[in-house]
Design an enzyme around this catalytic site. Structure first.
Site, PDB file in Angstrom:
ATOM      1  N   ASP A  12     -43.188  -1.567 106.519  1.00  0.00           N
ATOM      2  CA  ASP A  12     -43.652  -0.567 105.557  1.00  0.00           C
ATOM      3  C   ASP A  12     -44.256  -1.289 104.355  1.00  0.00           C
ATOM      4  O   ASP A  12     -43.581  -2.059 103.680  1.00  0.00           O
ATOM      5  CB  ASP A  12     -42.466   0.307 105.119  1.00  0.00           C
ATOM      6  CG  ASP A  12     -42.900   1.559 104.352  1.00  0.00           C
ATOM      7  OD1 ASP A  12     -44.025   1.584 103.849  1.00  0.00           O
ATOM      8  OD2 ASP A  12     -42.094   2.500 104.262  1.00  0.00           O
ATOM      9  N   GLN A  13     -45.539  -1.056 104.135  1.00  0.00           N
ATOM     10  CA  GLN A  13     -46.230  -1.586 102.953  1.00  0.00           C
ATOM     11  C   GLN A  13     -46.389  -3.108 103.017  1.00  0.00           C
ATOM     12  O   GLN A  13     -46.281  -3.792 102.016  1.00  0.00           O
ATOM     13  CB  GLN A  13     -45.510  -1.154 101.670  1.00  0.00           C
ATOM     14  CG  GLN A  13     -46.416  -1.046 100.454  1.00  0.00           C
ATOM     15  CD  GLN A  13     -45.828  -0.171  99.363  1.00  0.00           C
ATOM     16  OE1 GLN A  13     -45.640   1.016  99.557  1.00  0.00           O
ATOM     17  NE2 GLN A  13     -45.570  -0.738  98.198  1.00  0.00           N
ATOM     18  N   CYS A  52     -47.753   6.516 103.274  1.00  0.00           N
ATOM     19  CA  CYS A  52     -46.787   6.404 104.368  1.00  0.00           C
ATOM     20  C   CYS A  52     -46.896   7.492 105.436  1.00  0.00           C
ATOM     21  O   CYS A  52     -47.255   7.220 106.590  1.00  0.00           O
ATOM     22  CB  CYS A  52     -45.368   6.404 103.804  1.00  0.00           C
ATOM     23  SG  CYS A  52     -45.000   5.001 102.740  1.00  0.00           S
ATOM     24  N   HIS A 102     -40.851   9.168 108.779  1.00  0.00           N
ATOM     25  CA  HIS A 102     -41.429  10.019 107.736  1.00  0.00           C
ATOM     26  C   HIS A 102     -42.137  11.242 108.311  1.00  0.00           C
ATOM     27  O   HIS A 102     -43.219  11.611 107.869  1.00  0.00           O
ATOM     28  CB  HIS A 102     -42.383   9.209 106.854  1.00  0.00           C
ATOM     29  CG  HIS A 102     -42.412   9.680 105.429  1.00  0.00           C
ATOM     30  ND1 HIS A 102     -42.831   8.894 104.386  1.00  0.00           N
ATOM     31  CD2 HIS A 102     -42.081  10.879 104.872  1.00  0.00           C
ATOM     32  CE1 HIS A 102     -42.760   9.563 103.260  1.00  0.00           C
ATOM     33  NE2 HIS A 102     -42.310  10.775 103.530  1.00  0.00           N
ATOM     34  N   ASP A 288     -47.660   0.265 108.228  1.00  0.00           N
ATOM     35  CA  ASP A 288     -48.360   1.531 108.015  1.00  0.00           C
ATOM     36  C   ASP A 288     -49.501   1.398 107.010  1.00  0.00           C
ATOM     37  O   ASP A 288     -50.465   2.160 107.053  1.00  0.00           O
ATOM     38  CB  ASP A 288     -47.382   2.640 107.589  1.00  0.00           C
ATOM     39  CG  ASP A 288     -46.543   2.287 106.373  1.00  0.00           C
ATOM     40  OD1 ASP A 288     -46.617   1.143 105.880  1.00  0.00           O
ATOM     41  OD2 ASP A 288     -45.789   3.170 105.912  1.00  0.00           O
ATOM     42  N   HIS A 289     -49.397   0.449 106.076  1.00  0.00           N
ATOM     43  CA  HIS A 289     -50.442   0.175 105.086  1.00  0.00           C
ATOM     44  C   HIS A 289     -50.043  -1.085 104.353  1.00  0.00           C
ATOM     45  O   HIS A 289     -49.020  -1.710 104.675  1.00  0.00           O
ATOM     46  CB  HIS A 289     -50.633   1.345 104.105  1.00  0.00           C
ATOM     47  CG  HIS A 289     -49.352   1.826 103.494  1.00  0.00           C
ATOM     48  ND1 HIS A 289     -48.680   1.115 102.513  1.00  0.00           N
ATOM     49  CD2 HIS A 289     -48.591   2.920 103.731  1.00  0.00           C
ATOM     50  CE1 HIS A 289     -47.585   1.755 102.176  1.00  0.00           C
ATOM     51  NE2 HIS A 289     -47.488   2.857 102.910  1.00  0.00           N
TER      52      HIS A 289
END
Length: 501
Positions: A12-13, A52, A102, A288-289
């Protein structure tokens, strides 16, 4: 031919350029480094929405968020849209989810046979934006940078360790039960998402390692593009000048969080090996990013700059030699690629015209992909749809409210010079403008987003009276839960008292 197991590991991130696989010599990730040695690595992989829940929904469905109505972190993924879990389940796979996904809305499975853990973020409409009146919202602020450093225990640390334990237990159960069906197991961690905190053992790894300096130091407020100004204002840091000590500490903790994540991944890969199924399993790693992590003075995500939108993507496929592929790809390619792995190269859906394509044929052929990639930002701090087209070497960013942005990534990898207004580029800009109108109907999209926001705000106002429904996986109305930050302020959730600066 036996279908391979598929293990999809998601961070995540995590920005691509922060790890060794993408050229960072500092980041300590021995397990990911070992995995990369046997992987097909996509050097230019992008998310399709730098936030997200929308990013994960587009990835899971192979469709852009504007097509499925997932406009922000509080927009429901419709239960009627099949995900890769549905497709793989229909292909004979046992589909299992461990960790953060999410999903917003009452459907908390979206094709998965089972979920091994709760989620960490709210599944209701708590975070719905309001473009007509953003007002005071629960959002990031300067504390994300100022309260950073060493932390021995936090909700995020506990959550990811639980994800690892439940994943290992699941793999062990598959081994003991001698499961004959192929499995699809998605393991989704929340690190290295802010808060920028890590345990001392991972902080100390970087005692002798020089964290890379910012490629682009903080810009002055007037030097930022309008969307960057809105983001910084939303975070209440538009006029904040962080000193080098704070920036360095936050960045070091981010790298420490990556090393913590790598350690968790190593435990899972060992469990896969102990089960004797490594040679039968495709292992895929992505995020995700990304995270701006101080570049240009920006933090977190929500923009189309490379640090925010470019992600790691590599896959170890049994009997496939390692290689690096430079052609741009994006996360909507994952669904058709998973199906190509499961059912044969060249797969395409007979249900939807997906925005992604099966990459397995290009893995085998090694030919170049010549196509446009698309990304969207339709959430808070925007005031109308923001759309991006990547057609290497050019990146074009459009909003009806802001000046166009055009960057030549080959000659300007740090995206410092907007060449959209240069006369020599007028034909190129016009071609992108035509493509924007052909791909999207921005006026209609704006109307749909505003209507969606109004509907969800009405529902939230109504649900504030009486018992509020609880959609999060495995939770009951009025149940007090540990994991997610939807019941209180973000920073009250994010920062424990045990932070050592």
């Amino acid at each position: 031919m036996k279908k391979p197991n598929i293990l999809l590991i998601q961070a995540d991130q995590l920005m691509a350029k922060s790890i060794g696989a993408y050229g960072n010599p500092v980041c300590h990730t021995p397990n990911l480094d070992q995995l990369v040695k046997n992987s097909i690595l996509f050097e230019n992989a992008y998310c399709n929405f730098p936030l997200c829940a929308p990013s994960r929904s587009s990835m899971a469905t192979g469709l852009l968020c504007s097509d499925i109505g997932v406009y922000d972190n509080a927009a429901e993924l419709p239960a009627c849209i099949p995900t890769y879990a549905h497709y793989l389940r229909d292909s004979g796979y046992l589909t299992t989810l461990s960790g953060k996904i999410h999903f917003i809305g009452p459907d908390q499975y979206h094709g998965f046979n089972e979920r091994l853990t709760p989620d960490i973020y709210p599944a209701d409409f708590s975070w719905v934006p309001n473009w007509n009146n953003e007002g005071k919202r629960d959002t990031n602020d300067s504390r994300s940078v100022l309260i950073s450093g060493i932390c021995e225990d936090s909700v995020q640390i506990q959550f990811d360790e639980m994800v690892t334990r439940e994943t290992i237990k699941h793999l062990d159960n598959l081994r003991r039960l001698k499961n004959k069906d192929p499995f699809f197991l998605q393991v989704s961690f929340t690190h290295p998402h802010e808060p920028y905190l890590c345990r001392k053992e991972y902080w100390d790894i970087y005692r002798e390692r020089m964290i890379p300096p910012l490629s682009v130091p903080a810009l002055k407020p007037e030097e930022h593009d309008p969307h960057s100004q809105r983001l910084l204002a939303d975070f209440s840091i538009l006029n904040t000048v962080f000193d080098e000590v704070d920036i360095s500490r936050a960045r070091r903790a981010y790298f420490g969080s990556i090393s913590f994540l790598d350690n968790q991944i190593g435990k899972i890969l060992k469990s896969l090996s102990d089960a004797g199924i490594t040679n039968e399993t495709v292992v895929i790693f992505t995020s995700d990013h990304g995270d701006m992590l101080g570049e240009r003075g920006l933090w977190f995500k929500k923009h189309f700059f490379e640090s925010s939108i470019r992600v790691p993507l590599f896959m170890a496929i049994p009997n496939q030699p390692a290689k690096r592929i430079v052609s741009p790809v994006s996360l909507v390619d994952l669904l058709p690629t998973l199906m190509g792995l499961a059912e044969g190269s060249g797969w395409s859906s007979n249900i939807d015209k997906l925005d992604g394509i099966d990459l397995t044929q290009w893995i085998s052929e090694g030919s170049e992909l010549n196509r446009s990639l698309y990304a969207e930002y339709l959430a808070e701090s925007a005031i109308s749809p923001m759309l991006m087209i990547l057609r290497k070497p050019y990146k074009f960013i459009w909003s009806n409210e802001d000046p166009y942005m055009l960057y030549d990534l080959d000659n300007d990898p740090n995206e410092r010079t907007n060449i959209a207004r240069m006369p020599d580029n007028s034909n190129l800009v016009n071609s992108f403008l035509d493509e924007i109108q052909e791909k999207w109907n921005p006026t209609l999209l704006y109307e749909k987003i505003i209507q969606s926001q109004r509907r969800r705000l009405k529902i939230m106002n109504a649900q504030a009276l009486g018992n509020k429904p609880r959609w999060n996986h495995g939770e009951k109305t009025n149940e007090q839960v540990l994991w997610y930050r939807g019941q209180g302020g973000y920073n009250e959730w994010a920062f424990p008292s045990e932070v050592t600066q």
